[in-house]
Motif scaffolding. Sequence first.
Motif, PDB file in Angstrom:
ATOM      1  N   VAL A   1       0.871  -1.169   0.000  1.00  0.00           N
ATOM      2  CA  VAL A   1       0.000   0.000   0.000  1.00  0.00           C
ATOM      3  C   VAL A   1       0.909   1.218   0.000  1.00  0.00           C
ATOM      4  CG1 VAL A   1      -1.756   1.311   1.242  1.00  0.00           C
ATOM      5  CG2 VAL A   1      -1.851  -1.192   1.235  1.00  0.00           C
ATOM      6  N   SER A   2       0.869   1.980  -1.088  1.00  0.00           N
ATOM      7  CA  SER A   2       1.701   3.183  -1.165  1.00  0.00           C
ATOM      8  C   SER A   2       0.877   4.406  -0.810  1.00  0.00           C
ATOM      9  CB  SER A   2       2.265   3.347  -2.575  1.00  0.00           C
ATOM     10  OG  SER A   2       2.842   4.645  -2.716  1.00  0.00           O
ATOM     11  N   ILE A   3       1.430   5.263   0.053  1.00  0.00           N
ATOM     12  CA  ILE A   3       0.770   6.526   0.377  1.00  0.00           C
ATOM     13  C   ILE A   3       1.554   7.716  -0.187  1.00  0.00           C
ATOM     14  CG2 ILE A   3      -0.224   5.528   2.476  1.00  0.00           C
ATOM     15  CD1 ILE A   3       1.738   7.257   4.107  1.00  0.00           C
ATOM     16  N   ALA A   4       2.429   7.431  -1.137  1.00  0.00           N
ATOM     17  CA  ALA A   4       3.273   8.480  -1.732  1.00  0.00           C
ATOM     18  C   ALA A   4       2.491   9.260  -2.781  1.00  0.00           C
ATOM     19  CB  ALA A   4       4.516   7.864  -2.360  1.00  0.00           C
ATOM     20  N   ALA A   5       2.336  10.544  -2.573  1.00  0.00           N
ATOM     21  CA  ALA A   5       1.597  11.388  -3.512  1.00  0.00           C
ATOM     22  C   ALA A   5       2.297  11.422  -4.860  1.00  0.00           C
ATOM     23  CB  ALA A   5       1.462  12.808  -2.954  1.00  0.00           C
ATOM     24  N   GLY A   6       1.500  11.357  -5.921  1.00  0.00           N
ATOM     25  CA  GLY A   6       2.042  11.488  -7.259  1.00  0.00           C
ATOM     26  C   GLY A   6       2.669  10.230  -7.827  1.00  0.00           C
ATOM     27  N   ARG A   7       2.610   9.122  -7.100  1.00  0.00           N
ATOM     28  CA  ARG A   7       3.167   7.859  -7.580  1.00  0.00           C
ATOM     29  C   ARG A   7       2.019   6.854  -7.710  1.00  0.00           C
ATOM     30  NH1 ARG A   7       6.766  10.916  -8.473  1.00  0.00           N
ATOM     31  NH2 ARG A   7       8.956  10.723  -7.785  1.00  0.00           N
ATOM     32  N   ASN A   8       1.691   6.485  -8.949  1.00  0.00           N
ATOM     33  CA  ASN A   8       0.556   5.607  -9.169  1.00  0.00           C
ATOM     34  C   ASN A   8       1.020   4.200  -9.529  1.00  0.00           C
ATOM     35  OD1 ASN A   8       1.288   5.713 -11.909  1.00  0.00           O
ATOM     36  ND2 ASN A   8      -0.095   7.432 -12.312  1.00  0.00           N
ATOM     37  N   LEU A   9       0.052   3.354  -9.894  1.00  0.00           N
ATOM     38  CA  LEU A   9       0.367   1.962 -10.180  1.00  0.00           C
ATOM     39  C   LEU A   9       1.397   1.825 -11.292  1.00  0.00           C
ATOM     40  CD1 LEU A   9      -0.161  -1.064  -9.749  1.00  0.00           C
ATOM     41  CD2 LEU A   9      -2.064  -0.863 -11.375  1.00  0.00           C
ATOM     42  N   ASP A  10       1.291   2.633 -12.338  1.00  0.00           N
ATOM     43  CA  ASP A  10       2.251   2.547 -13.447  1.00  0.00           C
ATOM     44  C   ASP A  10       3.684   2.711 -12.951  1.00  0.00           C
ATOM     45  OD1 ASP A  10       0.226   2.149 -15.249  1.00  0.00           O
ATOM     46  OD2 ASP A  10       0.171   4.215 -15.966  1.00  0.00           O
ATOM     47  N   TYR A  11       3.878   3.632 -12.019  1.00  0.00           N
ATOM     48  CA  TYR A  11       5.220   3.864 -11.474  1.00  0.00           C
ATOM     49  C   TYR A  11       5.742   2.606 -10.788  1.00  0.00           C
ATOM     50  CZ  TYR A  11       8.770   5.451  -8.164  1.00  0.00           C
ATOM     51  OH  TYR A  11       9.916   5.559  -7.430  1.00  0.00           O
ATOM     52  N   PHE A  12       4.905   1.992  -9.964  1.00  0.00           N
ATOM     53  CA  PHE A  12       5.373   0.818  -9.223  1.00  0.00           C
ATOM     54  C   PHE A  12       5.558  -0.395 -10.128  1.00  0.00           C
ATOM     55  CE2 PHE A  12       4.054   3.362  -5.636  1.00  0.00           C
ATOM     56  CZ  PHE A  12       5.052   3.071  -4.711  1.00  0.00           C
ATOM     57  N   GLU A  13       4.750  -0.515 -11.162  1.00  0.00           N
ATOM     58  CA  GLU A  13       4.941  -1.617 -12.106  1.00  0.00           C
ATOM     59  C   GLU A  13       6.270  -1.468 -12.849  1.00  0.00           C
ATOM     60  OE1 GLU A  13       0.737  -3.522 -13.339  1.00  0.00           O
ATOM     61  OE2 GLU A  13       1.204  -1.613 -14.337  1.00  0.00           O
ATOM     62  N   GLU A  14       6.623  -0.225 -13.166  1.00  0.00           N
ATOM     63  CA  GLU A  14       7.912   0.006 -13.823  1.00  0.00           C
ATOM     64  C   GLU A  14       9.068  -0.255 -12.863  1.00  0.00           C
ATOM     65  OE1 GLU A  14      10.374   3.590 -16.114  1.00  0.00           O
ATOM     66  OE2 GLU A  14       8.216   3.779 -15.795  1.00  0.00           O
ATOM     67  N   LEU A  15       8.896   0.139 -11.605  1.00  0.00           N
ATOM     68  CA  LEU A  15       9.956  -0.039 -10.612  1.00  0.00           C
ATOM     69  C   LEU A  15      10.135  -1.498 -10.228  1.00  0.00           C
ATOM     70  CD1 LEU A  15      11.977   1.173  -8.530  1.00  0.00           C
ATOM     71  CD2 LEU A  15      10.034   1.385  -6.948  1.00  0.00           C
TER      72      LEU A  15
END
Length: 265
Positions: free
Chosen positions: A97-111
Amino acid sequence: MAQDVTVGFIGFGNMAQGIAKGLVNGGVISGSQIVANSGHFDKAQAAAATIGAKAMHSATETVAAADIVVVAVKPNQIETALADVLDDLKTDDKFIVSIAAGRNLDYFEELLGDGAHVQCVIPNTPIEVGQGILVTENANTLSDSQRETFEALFSPIALIERVDTPLMDIGSSVAGCAPAFTAMYIEALADAGVKYGLKRETAYRLAAKMTEGVGALYMATGTNPGAMKDAVCSPGGTTIKGVTELEKQGFRGAVISGVDAIQNG
């Protein structure tokens, strides 16, 4: 009903601590079911001790102990904070569960690549007392059972409002930033009360409970806020005079401009 899970916080600043307190004080989980690490072990240890949680020395330790990993560092710190646990997070046994503003699912899938289960949210500060909001991205990679766990964990302490990815920013402005606006409104009402003789503590209680009550009335009835305003404004009465003056002073326009500043800042 208490949940049989361990929640691990990577980053344990004010917002993370607020969520942890909300979970514990709301009876969702016990403090012993929370682990956390941050850049300063001593501070994390002191904060964790207040709710019976355990501070960890590293993200690796936190992830190993947790079923649910809350990423609670600043957005520009995520890659560094997760550098040692990228592979550990790609498992069906836990979810993020990410609570980081401005970071969505696409960001985490890339990371993270394939295999990680991620839900992005933006919380607000009243979650600490079980009256929060989680602006929750519709897109996620949780399994059905993980989604049920997410709902069971957070719905007792927050309204889970799902929105499409492009609306996460404005949702977070309305729900996540506006508590500051509301606190200013409560403070201003209290100042007016003090001006006319109320004790400061009395004025704060009246203003805060009134604000809470209006929100609760809307949530219970769904009455249009304009109609709620009209119900208090008798013809020729005192309330409509105050409303008229607020309109002259640009009250609603100022609120909208504040949100514009956040969105365009």
